[in-house]
Design an enzyme around this catalytic site. Structure first.
Site, short mmCIF file in Angstrom:
data_model
loop_
_atom_site.label_atom_id
_atom_site.label_comp_id
_atom_site.label_asym_id
_atom_site.label_seq_id
_atom_site.Cartn_x
_atom_site.Cartn_y
_atom_site.Cartn_z
N TRP A 186 1.29 -1.25 0.13
CA TRP A 186 -0.21 -0.29 -0.38
C TRP A 186 0.72 1.55 0.11
CZ3 TRP A 186 -4.38 -1.20 -1.48
CH2 TRP A 186 -4.69 -2.00 -1.65
N LYS B 136 -12.73 -1.48 7.61
CA LYS B 136 -12.25 -2.37 8.63
C LYS B 136 -12.88 -2.68 9.68
CE LYS B 136 -7.86 -2.69 5.11
NZ LYS B 136 -8.75 -3.62 4.24
N ASP C 49 -1.57 6.66 5.91
CA ASP C 49 -2.22 6.09 5.24
C ASP C 49 -3.57 4.93 7.26
OD1 ASP C 49 -3.80 3.42 5.17
OD2 ASP C 49 -3.29 3.69 3.09
N1 PMP Z 1 -4.16 1.40 2.59
C1 PMP Z 1 -4.19 -0.09 3.38
C2 PMP Z 1 -3.52 0.45 4.37
C3 PMP Z 1 -5.39 -1.29 3.19
O1 PMP Z 1 -5.46 -2.32 4.08
C4 PMP Z 1 -6.26 -0.73 1.92
C5 PMP Z 1 -7.17 -2.17 1.55
N2 PMP Z 1 -7.00 -3.04 2.02
C6 PMP Z 1 -6.33 0.11 1.26
C7 PMP Z 1 -5.27 1.53 1.68
C8 PMP Z 1 -6.64 0.37 -0.13
O2 PMP Z 1 -8.06 0.65 0.12
P1 PMP Z 1 -9.23 1.33 -1.09
O3 PMP Z 1 -9.82 0.12 -1.37
O4 PMP Z 1 -10.17 1.94 0.32
O5 PMP Z 1 -8.97 1.79 -1.70
#
Ligand code: PMP
Length: 364
Positions: free
Chosen positions: A101, A199, A175
């Site tokens: 991520w 989450k 994030d």
């Molecule tokens: N950052 C993290 C730490 C995640 O766990 C996730 C999704 N699992 C995301 C970003 C992406 O999130 P989204 O699908 O809401 O764009």
């Protein structure tokens, strides 16, 4: 059979929240029509919107300097919005890379290289395509005049987590998609925190942003309004239609966390849950292996491997038969991942640990 849900996200929601959510489907508030079908400018939704924002702020003990925004687009949209707002040409921002991520956040910032400043790597724990830890403060090469320092607090895929944040001279941007509201935290060094709600906070569709009010409003003005934090902040997150039902559900999750005793209670339960699973791994004589350095182990996503993929598939198949759902590791890394977010109960984790013990004893 009661299903224990270990999904990484969208994830388990507390049962009382789901029960109360039904009320949102029936006549609601003064208007007498479902909250799903009410104007986001009406008094009933206004109360929901305010209670969700104030509730998140209250749980976190947010200082008056910071505020809560309720947006859409998921964390992935924030990967772009952050550099668009806060990384003007001629400046640089530091990115701490601890997993897939943060790699994505960096890649999005770098796509803007013709219109924004430079996104530089201030540290990475990448090791042969994997990530087994988060870096210590001393390992980071932070630039004193960085526009911001970006990090991912919990790495949902690799199962690592910061259990303390590096001190930085610039604002931190984090994030926190997979650990916001899982424990108390001090937000004072953070210019901005973002999280997809799916989450610990609520359902998919809502993106929660916390930010320092002045910094939020200090971003570039030569952008479309929809991208500007200043616009969303000045309009109390009602610049356009918010995801009203997702906000309603998140308000109910906030109420539930309050009823359980707030973030201290979440932290206590989460501490117990993670210890139960890591202990089961550590006493398995190597049958279950967690690749993460102990100090970086995530409390939210416990990843582990079994002796081979065939045995892993059998473990996962039997788990589903026992009502233990969502344990398959992320498709990019395989293995097993138990996500232990707030709504996962101690009793759910007891059932998982029982399965781990009996599967290992069965000599599979
Ligand atoms: N950052 C993290 C730490 C995640 O766990 C996730 C999704 N699992 C995301 C970003 C992406 O999130 P989204 O699908 O809401 O764009």
């Amino acid at each position: 059979m009661e299903i224990a849900n270990f999904s990484a996200g969208p994830a388990a929601l507390p049962r009382p929240v789901l029960e109360r959510a039904r009320e949102g489907l029936g006549p609601f508030g003064t208007a007498g029509v479902p909250i799903l079908s009410q104007s986001h400018r009406g008094p009933d939704y206004d109360r929901v919107h305010r209670r969700a924002r104030e509730g998140i702020a209250r749980l976190l003990g947010l200082p008056a300097s910071h505020e809560v925004l309720l947006l859409q687009g998921g964390a992935s949209t924030q990967f772009a919005h952050v550099p668009l707002n806060f990384l003007p040409p001629g400046r640089s921002a530091d990115y701490v890379i601890t997993g897939a991520w943060s790699e994505k956040a960096l890649a999005e910032a770098r796509r803007l290289s013709k219109v924004a400043g430079e996104a530089r790597v201030a540290g990475t724990t990448e090791d042969q395509g994997s990530y087994r830890r988060v870096p210590g403060e001393a390992e980071l090469d932070l630039s004193p005049d960085a526009a911001y320092v970006h990090l991912t607090s919990n790495n949902t895929i690799f199962g690592t987590q910061f259990h303390g944040f590096p001190r930085t001279e610039s604002w931190k941007v984090a994030d926190m998609s997979s650990d916001l509201l899982s424990r108390p935290m001090d937000v004072s060094g953070f210019g901005l925190i973002y999280a997809g709600a799916q989450k610990n906070l609520g359902p998919a569709g809502l993106t929660v942003v916390l930010g320092h009010s002045d910094w939020l409003r200090s971003g570039r003005t030569d952008l479309p309004n929809i991208v500007r934090y200043a616009v969303h902040a000045d309009k109390d997150s009602l610049y356009h239609t918010p995801p009203t039902f997702a906000v309603y559900l998140t308000m109910l999750v906030v109420d539930w966390i309050d009823e359980q005793g707030g973030l201290e209670a979440m932290e206590a339960a989460n501490a117990r849950k993670q210890a139960m699973v890591y202990e089961a791994i550590d006493r398995s004589d190597g049958f279950y292996q967690n690749p993460v350095e102990v100090a970086s182990r995530s409390w939210m996503n416990v990843v582990f491997r079994l002796p081979n993929e065939e045995i892993e598939s059998e473990f996962l198949k039997q788990a589903e038969e026992l009502g233990l759902h969502g344990l398959k590791g992320h498709r990019s890394v395989g293995g097993v991942r138990a996500s232990l977010y707030n709504a996962v109960g101690i009793d759910d984790v007891e059932r998982l640990v029982e399965h781990m013990e009996s599967f290992r004893r069965s000599g599979a």
